[in-house]
Design an enzyme around this catalytic site. Structure first.
Site, short mmCIF file in Angstrom:
data_model
loop_
_atom_site.label_atom_id
_atom_site.label_comp_id
_atom_site.label_asym_id
_atom_site.label_seq_id
_atom_site.Cartn_x
_atom_site.Cartn_y
_atom_site.Cartn_z
N ASP A 37 -0.01 -7.60 1.52
CA ASP A 37 0.46 -6.21 1.61
C ASP A 37 1.98 -6.14 1.70
O ASP A 37 2.53 -5.25 2.35
CB ASP A 37 -0.17 -5.50 2.80
CG ASP A 37 -0.06 -3.97 2.68
OD1 ASP A 37 0.13 -3.48 1.55
OD2 ASP A 37 -0.14 -3.28 3.71
N HIS B 233 0.83 -1.22 0.00
CA HIS B 233 0.00 0.00 0.00
C HIS B 233 0.86 1.27 0.00
O HIS B 233 0.33 2.36 -0.21
CB HIS B 233 -0.98 0.00 1.16
CG HIS B 233 -0.41 0.33 2.51
ND1 HIS B 233 -0.08 -0.63 3.43
CD2 HIS B 233 -0.11 1.51 3.08
CE1 HIS B 233 0.39 -0.05 4.51
NE2 HIS B 233 0.39 1.25 4.34
N SER C 18 4.48 2.89 7.91
CA SER C 18 4.17 1.71 7.09
C SER C 18 5.37 1.26 6.27
O SER C 18 5.99 2.07 5.57
CB SER C 18 3.00 2.02 6.15
OG SER C 18 1.81 2.15 6.85
#
Length: 486
Positions: free
Chosen positions: A155, A125, A230
């Site tokens: 992911d 992402h 992230s």
């Protein structure tokens, strides 16, 4: 005389205060050094600092850019692009005189270098839809990166920068050996604040059904994770990566004490396939499984609630050929204890197709061993193929497929509930009626259909009709759609 004594006492008190002011700090410092508890804290702080110092050079900041289309500035475009109105007017209704505008979007994330020649692990992402990826190292160097491969289901993404083989790396640990309560350290680029370090513990393991990825086995931590973290590493006290920081649970958009990281063992399995094969190939067993609760366990005559209960075995699947049966409770896979249905699903998915695995199964009061040859999901896991060759489907511009176990779980349907729309041709009657891939056709001309075979049989009777009536479901919403044949 009384006054003199008071003055002498005052002078004496003053001298005592002076002595305390000059001597107490040193004495307190001396006592702190001698205190074993304080000394332990001092060594602990220095240990954390040492671990961070070793890992920091391999942690990178990632900046991405992508071009997005701005659909229409007409005041009515808001309504036409609302999901409710899309059901009646079709998707993305843009006034014909207005061309979509484009603008650049920027995003931030983190990653970490796993090889001296420039391979970097991060989140899908973060980089999955980027046009430009820029990487900044801790030493200030900048690189442009390219995507090697991504896996949206977990992911995980792998990117690469061109380097001379002198890049700092960080070792990968063993997330399976990580225990709840252990110290962990998150390093990343939250809100663009590079080289940010937070410390916490492993709050839980094996978190699934969070709704973030298709395959979930998250490490939960209270180490502060915020937007921009992230893709960064979650490391243990030995300086090894045990997870990829991925998401937070938050009602405010910021840190609230619950963060999630992808276990590095899962990420490494995905990364190795991306680098060596250019894609991720998953194993397929061919069963529908569910968790055990106390009532189910008692009904099947087993005292424990760990394991995965088989509720459906697909015909001619690896499970069927290997001898697994409905009502079996899978307790272990190749010696690894199965905690729940998600645990089994993840382990099967990460198993190399063609490998023969041994399941320990509880069946009718007995524990038995069953050997099954795992198949490849991409070839057999979908169970069926689109049936675009049917003449009526060609006219509609529509392809459908059976709803197998994996697809039913992915889209939130039940096996046998209908047929899944696999593809819709642009500008076809189906597209103009608002049908989209992922929707479920439950009825054709008021007749319930549970499989592609039933769907085609009912559809064959409609060749001479002027229009076909479908009952279509998407999530919790259902509607009837009438499509005229050309």
């Amino acid at each position: 005389m009384r006054f003199s004594n008071v003055r002498c006492a005052s002078y004496a008190s003053f001298l005592v205060v002076l002595v305390m002011l000059f001597l107490a700090p040193g004495q307190a410092f001396s006592r702190a050094i001698d205190d074993p508890d304080i000394a332990l804290l001092d060594r602990t702080a220095k240990a954390f600092s040492k671990v961070v110092k070793g890992a920091m050079p391999a942690v990178v900041g990632i900046q991405v850019e992508k071009t997005v289309e701005m659909r229409g500035t007409d005041p009515f475009s808001f309504f036409f692009n609302d999901p409710f109105f899309e059901r009646f007017f079709g998707p993305h209704m843009v006034p014909p005189n207005r061309a979509p505008r484009k603008r650049r979007e920027h995003g931030l994330g983190s990653g970490f270098i796993v090889s001296k020649d420039g391979y970097i692990l991060t989140n899908n992402h973060v980089v999955g839809e980027a046009d430009v990826i820029k990487v900044k190292l801790a030493d200030g160097r900048h690189f442009k990166a390219k995507v090697v491969g991504t896996d949206p289901d977990t992911d995980v993404a792998v990117i690469k920068v061109d380097a001379d083989g002198d890049l700092p790396t960080i070792p990968l640990g063993d997330s399976d050996s990580l225990n709840v309560g252990e110290w962990v350290i998150a390093i990343g680029n939250p809100f663009g604040l590079a080289k940010t370090v937070t410390v916490g513990i492993v709050s839980a393991k094996g978190r699934s059904r969070i709704g973030i990825n298709d395959y979930e086995d998250f490490i939960q931590t209270d180490a502060a994770i915020n937007p921009g973290n992230s893709g960064g590493p979650l490391i243990n006290i030995h300086g090894e990566v045990v997870g990829i920081n991925t998401a937070i649970f938050s009602k405010s958009g910021g840190y609230m004490g619950i963060g999630f990281a992808i276990p590095i063992n899962m990420a490494k399995a995905v990364m190795d396939q991306i680098i060596t094969k250019g894609k991720v190939v998953r194993g397929w067993l061919g069963v529908s499984i569910q968790d055990l609760d106390e009532d189910l366990a008692a009904s099947f005559g087993i005292s424990e609630t760990e394991g995965a209960l088989i509720s459906l075995v697909i015909k001619d699947s690896p499970a069927d050929k290997g001898g697994l049966e409905e009502g079996d409770i899978i307790l272990s896979m190749d010696g690894h204890k199965i905690k729940n249905a998600s645990d089994l699903r993840n382990r099967v998915a990460l198993t190399k197709p063609g490998k023969v695995v041994t399941f320990e199964v509880f069946r009718k009061g007995k524990r038995i061993k069953v050997k099954v040859k795992i198949a490849e999901k991409s070839k057999e896991g979908m169970g069926t193929r689109p049936f675009s060759q049917h003449s009526v489907l060609k006219k509609l511009g529509l392809s459908v497929q059976d709803l197998d176990v994996d697809l039913a779980e992915q889209f939130g349907y039940e096996v046998g509930q209908g047929v899944l729309i696999a593809h819709v041709d642009p500008d076809s009657p189906a597209a103009q009626a608002g049908l989209k891939p992922g929707q479920l056709i439950e009825e054709v001309n008021r007749v319930k259909v549970r499989s592609v075979k039933e769907f085609l049989r009912v559809l064959s009777r409609s060749k001479n009709r002027r229009a076909i009536l479908f009952k279509v479901r998407y999530g919790e919403f259902a509607m009837y759609v009438s499509i005229r044949l050309r």
